[in-house]
Design a protein around this motif. Structure first.
Motif, short mmCIF file in Angstrom:
data_model
loop_
_atom_site.label_atom_id
_atom_site.label_comp_id
_atom_site.label_asym_id
_atom_site.label_seq_id
_atom_site.Cartn_x
_atom_site.Cartn_y
_atom_site.Cartn_z
N HIS A 87 0.84 -1.20 0.00
CA HIS A 87 0.00 0.00 0.00
C HIS A 87 0.87 1.25 0.00
O HIS A 87 1.81 1.37 0.79
CB HIS A 87 -0.92 0.03 1.23
N GLY A 88 0.58 2.16 -0.91
CA GLY A 88 1.29 3.43 -0.96
C GLY A 88 2.56 3.41 -1.78
O GLY A 88 3.22 4.43 -1.94
N GLN A 104 7.54 0.68 -9.47
CA GLN A 104 8.98 0.39 -9.41
C GLN A 104 9.39 0.00 -7.99
O GLN A 104 10.14 -0.96 -7.79
CB GLN A 104 9.78 1.61 -9.89
N GLU A 105 8.89 0.73 -7.01
CA GLU A 105 9.19 0.40 -5.61
C GLU A 105 8.63 -0.97 -5.25
O GLU A 105 9.27 -1.75 -4.53
CB GLU A 105 8.60 1.46 -4.68
N SER A 106 7.44 -1.26 -5.76
CA SER A 106 6.80 -2.55 -5.47
C SER A 106 7.62 -3.70 -6.04
O SER A 106 7.81 -4.72 -5.39
CB SER A 106 5.39 -2.60 -6.06
N LYS A 107 8.13 -3.53 -7.27
CA LYS A 107 8.96 -4.57 -7.88
C LYS A 107 10.20 -4.83 -7.03
O LYS A 107 10.57 -5.98 -6.79
CB LYS A 107 9.39 -4.17 -9.30
N ASN A 123 -6.97 0.87 -7.58
CA ASN A 123 -7.18 1.05 -9.02
C ASN A 123 -6.84 -0.19 -9.82
O ASN A 123 -6.73 -0.12 -11.04
CB ASN A 123 -6.36 2.24 -9.53
N GLN A 124 -6.56 -1.28 -9.16
CA GLN A 124 -6.27 -2.58 -9.78
C GLN A 124 -4.91 -2.62 -10.49
O GLN A 124 -4.62 -3.59 -11.17
CB GLN A 124 -7.37 -2.97 -10.78
N VAL A 125 -4.07 -1.59 -10.34
CA VAL A 125 -2.78 -1.59 -11.03
C VAL A 125 -1.88 -2.67 -10.43
O VAL A 125 -1.42 -3.56 -11.15
CB VAL A 125 -2.10 -0.20 -10.93
N LEU A 126 -1.64 -2.61 -9.12
CA LEU A 126 -0.78 -3.62 -8.50
C LEU A 126 -1.45 -4.98 -8.47
O LEU A 126 -0.78 -6.01 -8.56
CB LEU A 126 -0.38 -3.19 -7.09
#
Length: 179
Positions: free
Chosen positions: A99-100, A104-107, A133-136
């Motif tokens: 969350h948040g 790139q940070e998530s990867k 928004n369903q992106v991740l």
């Protein structure tokens, strides 16, 4: 000049009796040896190895189910593993909350989580991507499919995040119970 202690003479005497006869340290500083060039080189190599992380492609589109819960099982693994994940038979030992975070940070965080799982011999982890928004929610499964250590993943049971999370099963190289 202020006294070093706020204790009265009776308390000082009581303290001296309690600790007995001690010898004060003449020198309390430790001179550390400087690491040799070979040790510095090994340390540098170790740090560079730890910084190297798996690179996930955003272009890769795996064939994942379009309806129903999100799930995946590697071809060489038993398809029953997904069912065990769904039932909650595996308890995640590490939980990553995205969350948040940006893509790139998530990867980077997912790559670090998977590396940590392998290093610490953790079989199951939970990645909370949220719904938003369903992106991740759509990207995380695409990234996980690409990693060689991921055996399977399944939408998490409600207790671990439900539709906003995935339970990930990790392939441990020295695990006698893995395939």
């Amino acid at each position: 000049m202020k006294p070093k202690t706020s204790l009265n003479p009776e308390e000082l005497e009581l303290f001296a009796q309690a600790i007995g006869s001690v010898k004060p340290l003449s020198q309390d500083k430790v001179n550390l040896k400087q690491p040799s060039p070979a040790q510095k080189s090994k340390q540098r190599q170790r740090l560079t190895f730890e910084k190297q992380q798996f690179h996930f492609s955003d272009e890769f589109e795996p064939q994942l189910p379009s309806s129903g819960p999100m799930k995946y099982v590697r071809q060489d693994a038993d398809s029953f593993e997904a069912k065990l994940l769904r039932r909650g038979e595996y308890t995640p030992e590490l939980i990553l909350d995205l969350h948040g975070l940006k893509q790139q940070e998530s990867k980077q965080e997912i790559a670090a989580l998977l590396a940590s799982c392998v290093k610490q011999h953790i079989k199951c982890a939970c990645i909370i991507h949220g719904i938003g928004n369903q992106v991740l929610k759509t990207k995380v499964p695409h990234w996980l499919v690409q990693h060689p250590s991921v055996v399977a993943f399944h939408q998490a049971p409600l207790e671990w995040g439900g539709m906003g999370a995935l339970l990930v099963l990790i392939d441990l190289p020295d695990d006698p119970f893995s395939k």
